[in-house]
Design a protein around this motif. Structure first.
Motif, short mmCIF file in Angstrom:
data_model
loop_
_atom_site.label_atom_id
_atom_site.label_comp_id
_atom_site.label_asym_id
_atom_site.label_seq_id
_atom_site.Cartn_x
_atom_site.Cartn_y
_atom_site.Cartn_z
N ASP A 424 0.65 -1.21 0.12
CA ASP A 424 0.14 -0.05 0.22
C ASP A 424 0.71 1.44 0.20
O ASP A 424 0.65 2.14 -0.73
CB ASP A 424 -0.88 -0.03 1.24
CG ASP A 424 -2.02 -1.23 1.04
OD1 ASP A 424 -2.33 -1.44 0.11
OD2 ASP A 424 -2.47 -1.48 2.25
N GLN A 425 2.08 1.30 0.82
CA GLN A 425 2.88 2.21 0.94
C GLN A 425 3.53 2.59 -0.59
O GLN A 425 3.71 3.58 -1.10
CB GLN A 425 3.85 2.15 1.98
CG GLN A 425 4.89 3.25 1.96
CD GLN A 425 6.03 2.88 3.09
OE1 GLN A 425 5.80 1.98 3.71
NE2 GLN A 425 7.01 3.86 2.89
N LEU A 426 3.90 1.57 -1.07
CA LEU A 426 4.59 1.88 -2.65
C LEU A 426 3.45 2.39 -3.48
O LEU A 426 3.80 3.11 -4.44
CB LEU A 426 5.26 0.28 -3.14
CG LEU A 426 6.33 -0.18 -2.31
CD1 LEU A 426 6.74 -1.57 -2.67
CD2 LEU A 426 7.66 1.01 -2.41
N LEU A 427 2.27 1.77 -3.27
CA LEU A 427 1.10 2.22 -4.24
C LEU A 427 0.99 3.76 -4.14
O LEU A 427 0.74 4.52 -5.08
CB LEU A 427 0.05 1.39 -4.29
CG LEU A 427 -0.08 -0.13 -4.75
CD1 LEU A 427 -1.23 -0.71 -4.48
CD2 LEU A 427 0.52 -0.04 -6.32
N GLN A 428 1.04 4.10 -2.99
CA GLN A 428 0.68 5.59 -2.47
C GLN A 428 1.79 6.49 -2.88
O GLN A 428 1.47 7.42 -3.42
CB GLN A 428 0.41 5.72 -0.79
CG GLN A 428 -1.06 4.99 -0.56
CD GLN A 428 -1.11 4.97 0.94
OE1 GLN A 428 -0.21 5.11 1.71
NE2 GLN A 428 -2.34 4.47 1.29
N GLU A 429 3.13 5.86 -3.00
CA GLU A 429 4.25 6.72 -3.12
C GLU A 429 4.15 6.81 -4.87
O GLU A 429 4.43 7.86 -5.59
CB GLU A 429 5.45 5.95 -2.93
CG GLU A 429 5.77 6.33 -1.51
CD GLU A 429 7.09 5.40 -1.08
OE1 GLU A 429 7.63 4.87 -1.69
OE2 GLU A 429 7.33 5.56 0.01
N ALA A 430 3.48 5.72 -5.56
CA ALA A 430 3.50 5.90 -7.01
C ALA A 430 2.56 7.00 -7.33
O ALA A 430 2.88 7.51 -8.45
CB ALA A 430 3.40 4.66 -7.61
N ALA A 431 1.49 7.06 -6.62
CA ALA A 431 0.30 7.95 -6.77
C ALA A 431 0.70 9.28 -6.55
O ALA A 431 -0.08 9.91 -6.59
CB ALA A 431 -1.00 7.47 -6.26
N GLY A 432 1.80 9.55 -5.87
CA GLY A 432 2.19 10.79 -5.59
C GLY A 432 2.08 11.37 -3.87
O GLY A 432 2.37 12.39 -3.58
N LYS A 433 1.58 10.16 -3.11
CA LYS A 433 1.50 10.50 -1.85
C LYS A 433 2.54 10.01 -1.00
O LYS A 433 3.12 8.96 -1.25
CB LYS A 433 0.25 9.59 -1.10
CG LYS A 433 -0.97 10.29 -1.81
CD LYS A 433 -2.33 9.32 -1.18
CE LYS A 433 -3.53 9.84 -2.02
NZ LYS A 433 -4.70 9.14 -1.62
#
Length: 645
Positions: A424-433
Motif C-alpha cells: 500500500d505504501q509503494l502504491l501511494q508513493e507511486a500515486a504521489g502520496k
C-alpha cells in the motif's frame, strides 16, 4: 514507410537513436567519421557510470547507422533489458544526459510498447496526443523532453506539421523552434520523477550477499563482476540439456569452495534466491540443514556454480595473446583512461594496488567491448570469456580462505518480503502520496450518496468508440439535446400511427435511446404534441405492465424497493376476470435506484478483496475514493445509505 522509424518489435528491448542537427548534407564518409567520433566521445564521457554497471542481458551500446530512405545517418543502439525494467530507465537517464552534454544531438527512444515515455506521463498528456498522432514527435533535446505540437486551428503557425512528420522535418522543427517544442512541465515532471535519483540510484539497486562457491568463480567475478548476470540467467532459464552438464562438474569442482561476497542487482538476486532447486547427488554439491546459519550462502553458491558450469559447457576457450596489447596500444585508450581518472573512477585507490588493478581490468574490458569494439565474429560469449579468464588468471585458494574472516557484511534481504502494508505504501508513493493517510472521521461517516451522484453524472456524459467522458470537471458544458434525432427514433419505433406503438418488435437499441420517465416538450404543433403524448402514455403503460409481471419473479425480488408511504387498495368490479380476485391490490413499490446502485457497487468492491477491479477502477476514474472496508459483508455498508433517505 522508410521516413518513419518503426517501433521495436522484440519484447523487452529498448532502441535509441541520436541525430545530429542541423541536418546538413554531407559526404557519407565524412558523416560517418563525424558520428563515430561522437560515439567515442559519448562512451568515454559516460564510462564512469557504464563500466561498473551490471546489466541484466545486454549493455548500453552505440554504433553508426547509415542513411536509409529519408532517415538520415545517425547513431543507433539497442539493448535487451529482459526482466529488469530499471535497465531501460537507466538508459533513458543516459540518453537524456547525452543530449544535455552534447546539445547538437537530438535523441528519441522507444520500446515494443511504442512511446513508453508518454505512457509514463499518460495522465498529463493533451487530448490530441494519441498513439497515431505521436509518431516522430517525441524527442530529447538539451536534456529536456520535447513534443512537436500539432496545429489546433487553421490559423496556427505554418511550421507545425499537419500530419505525421518525417524524421528530417522533425529535426528541422526542433532545430529552428526548440523552445516551442519543449513538452509541458507536468509531462516532463512525470518522466523526471521516474528517472529521479540516478546515478546514485544505481548503488541502491545492488545487493551484496555471501556465497559459498568455487574459488575459480570468485576469481572470475573479481575480474568481470558483470558475468554474474549471465550465470544467473543461465541457471534461471536452464533446461534438461543444461542440467546434464551439472551431473558431474568438470570446471568448478565443489571441493574448491570458499566464502566470498558477490554483488548482484536486486533483480538477479531475487531470481537466484527465490527458485527452489535441489542439486544432483552426483554433482558433489550437498547443502547443510535449513537451520544452518550459513544455509543461504551455501544455497546461493550452489545455484551460481550451476549457472557458471552451464555457461562453460556451451563454450570452449577463446584465448588471444594480442587482446591486451590491442587495448593499451589503441590511440583512444589514453584519453579514455584520463576521463576515468577525472571522474574519480578509481575512488582514490593507489595505482598498482590489487583493487586498482581490478578496476583497471574492468575498464579495459569495457573499452574493448564498447569503445574499441572488435568485429562481431571475434566477440566472445560469456562462457568463452570465463574459460579464457580461468586460463589467464592466477589465484590461490588459501588467499581466498584468509580473506573470509575480513569480508564486509552482506546486505539485508528483507526487501524481498513485501507485506500488504508495504505494498500500500509503494502504491501511494507511486500515486504521489508520501505516506498512508490515517482514517479520518469524515471517512468513518462517509456519505454514500456521492457514489450514486457520481454515477448519474457519468451516465449523462457523451461516450464514443474512443471511450466515455468522466465527470471530473463541474464546469463542463451539459449534454446537448438533439430534437431531430429524438423524433427520428420515435418515428422508427412507433411508426406514423400512435396505436402501432404496442408492437413487440421494438429494438433494444431503440429502448436505450429513450427516457420513459421524463415528459418531453418538443414545442411542436398541438396535434403532433397530443399524438406524441399519447404514444408516450402507451409506452409508459407497456413498461408498467412489464414491471408488474416482473415484480413477483426472482428478478423483481432481487431489487430493493422504496418504503411504501401510503398503501392504496382498490376494489375491482370485474373480479371474475382478474387474478387475485376479492383481494386488495397494493400499488407496486418503485425500485430504489440509488440504494440498489450503491449496494451493488459496494458488493463488487468488497469482492475485489483490495485488488483492482471494475468497481474501484470506475469510481477512481470519477474521482471517488471509498474508505477501506472494515465490515465482513457489503450489505452492512448500505445501512448508511438507508439512514440517509
Amino acid at each position: 514507410m522508410e521516413e518513419n522509424l518503426k517501433f521495436a518489435t522484440v519484447e523487452d528491448v529498448v532502441e535509441y537513436h541520436l541525430f545530429l542537427i542541423p541536418n546538413e548534407p554531407r559526404d557519407p564518409k565524412e558523416q560517418e567519421e563525424i558520428l563515430v567520433k561522437y560515439i567515442e566521445r559519448i562512451m568515454t564521457h559516460f564510462a564512469p557510470l557504464l563500466v561498473p554497471y551490471i546489466w541484466q542481458n545486454q549493455p548500453f551500446n552505440l554504433k553508426y547507422k547509415p542513411a536509409k530512405g529519408d532517415i538520415p545517418a545517425h547513431i543507433f543502439g539497442m539493448t535487451k533489458f529482459g526482466d529488469n525494467i530499471e535497465d531501460e530507465w537507466f538508459i533513458v537517464y543516459i540518453i537524456k544526459q547525452i543530449t544535455k552534454e552534447f546539445p547538437e544531438l537530438v535523441a528519441r527512444i522507444e520500446d515494443n510498447c511504442g512511446e513508453f515515455l508518454l505512457i509514463e506521463a499518460a495522465e498529463f498528456l493533451p487530448k490530441w496526443l494519441e498513439p497515431d498522432t505521436s509518431i516522430n514527435r517525441v524527442f530529447f533535446h538539451h536534456g529536456k523532453l520535447c513534443i512537436i505540437p500539432a496545429p489546433r486551428n487553421p490559423r496556427a503557425a505554418s511550421w507545425l506539421p499537419t500530419g505525421v512528420p518525417t524524421i528530417p522535418q522533425a529535426l528541422a522543427i526542433i532545430s529552428t523552434h526548440p523552445e516551442e517544442c519543449v513538452a509541458p512541465q507536468s509531462v516532463r515532471a512525470a518522466v523526471n520523477k521516474r528517472i529521479g535519483g540516478y546515478p546514485e540510484k544505481v548503488q541502491a539497486s545492488l545487493h551484496r550477499a555471501y556465497c559459498f562457491l568455487p574459488a575459480g568463480i570468485a576469481a572470475v567475478l573479481r575480474q568481470r563482476p558483470r558475468l554474474v548476470a549471465a550465470a544467473v540467467q543461465a541457471f534461471y532459464l536452464r533446461d534438461p540439456i543444461d542440467l546434464r552438464a551439472c551431473r558431474v562438474f568438470k570446471t568448478f569442482l565443489p571441493d574448491t569452495r570458499i566464502m566470498t561476497l558477490v554483488t548482484f542487482t536486486k533483480c538477479l538476486y531475487a531470481q537466484l534466491s527465490l527458485q527452489r532447486f535441489l542439486p544432483d547427488r552426483r554433482s558433489g554439491y550437498q547443502l547443510p540443514p535449513a537451520s544452518h546459519p550459513q544455509y543461504r550462502a551455501h544455497e546461493l553458491g550452489m545455484k551460481l556454480a550451476h549457472g557458471f558450469e552451464i555457461l562453460c559447457s556451451r563454450s570452449s576457450p577463446h584465448f588471444s595473446d594480442s587482446k591486451k596489447s590491442l587495448v593499451t596500444t589503441s590511440p583512444l585508450w589514453p584519453g579514455f583512461l584520463d576521463s576515468l581518472k577525472k571522474n574519480d573512477y578509481f575512488k582514490g585507490l593507489i595505482e598498482g594496488s590489487s583493487q586498482y588493478e581490478e578496476r583497471l581490468e574492468m575498464a579495459k574490458n569495457y573499452f574493448q567491448l564498447s569503445v574499441n569494439r572488435p568485429e562481431s565474429s571475434l566477440a566472445m560469449s560469456p562462457g568463452e570469456e570465463i574459460l579464457t579468464l580461468l586460463q589467464t588468471t592466477a589465484f590461490d585458494i588459501e588467499d581466498f580462505k584468509k580473506e573470509e574472516a575480513s569480508l564486509p557484511p552482506e546486505d539485508d534481504d528483507q526487501w524481498l518480503d513485501l507485506s500488504p502494508e508495504k505494498l500500500d505504501q509503494l502504491l501511494q508513493e507511486a500515486a504521489g502520496k508520501k505516506e498512508a493517510e490515517p482514517v479520518s472521521r469524515e471517512e468513518q461517516n462517509y456519505d454514500l450518496t456521492e457514489v450514486s451522484d457520481s454515477m448519474k453524472a457519468f451516465m449523462s456524459k457523451v461516450s464514443t468508440h474512443k471511450g466515455a467522458e468522466l465527470p471530473r470537471e463541474p464546469s463542463e458544458a451539459p449534454i446537448t439535446f438533439d430534437v431531430d434525432s429524438f423524433l427520428n427514433y420515435f418515428d422508427k419505433i412507433l411508426g406514423p400511427k400512435p396505436h402501432e406503438s404496442d408492437s413487440d418488435d421494438l429494438d433494444e437499441d431503440d429502448f436505450e435511446s429513450l427516457d420513459s420517465d421524463d415528459d418531453v416538450d418538443l414545442g411542436e404543433e398541438p396535434g403532433e404534441e397530443a399524438s406524441l403524448k399519447g404514444a408516450l402514455d402507451n409506452l409508459k403503460s407497456y413498461m408498467a405492465q412489464m414491471d408488474q409481471e416482473l415484480a413477483h419473479t426472482c428478478i423483481g425480488k432481487s431489487f430493493t424497493t422504496q418504503k411504501q408511504v401510503e398503501p392504496v387498495s382498490q376494489a375491482t368490479n370485474n373480479t371474475s376476470d382478474e387474478e387475485d380476485s376479492g383481494a386488495a391490490e397494493s400499488v407496486m413499490s418503485p425500485v430504489d435506484v440509488d440504494l440498489n446502485l450503491v449496494s451493488n457497487i459496494l458488493e463488487s468492491y468488497s469482492s475485489q478483496a483490495g485488488l483492482a477491479g471494475p468497481a474501484s477502477n470506475l469510481l477512481q476514474s470519477m474521482g471517488v475514493r471509498l474508505p477501506d472496508n472494515t465490515d465482513n459483508a457489503a450489505s452492512s455498508c448500505t445501512e448508511t445509505m438507508k439512514s440517509a433517505e
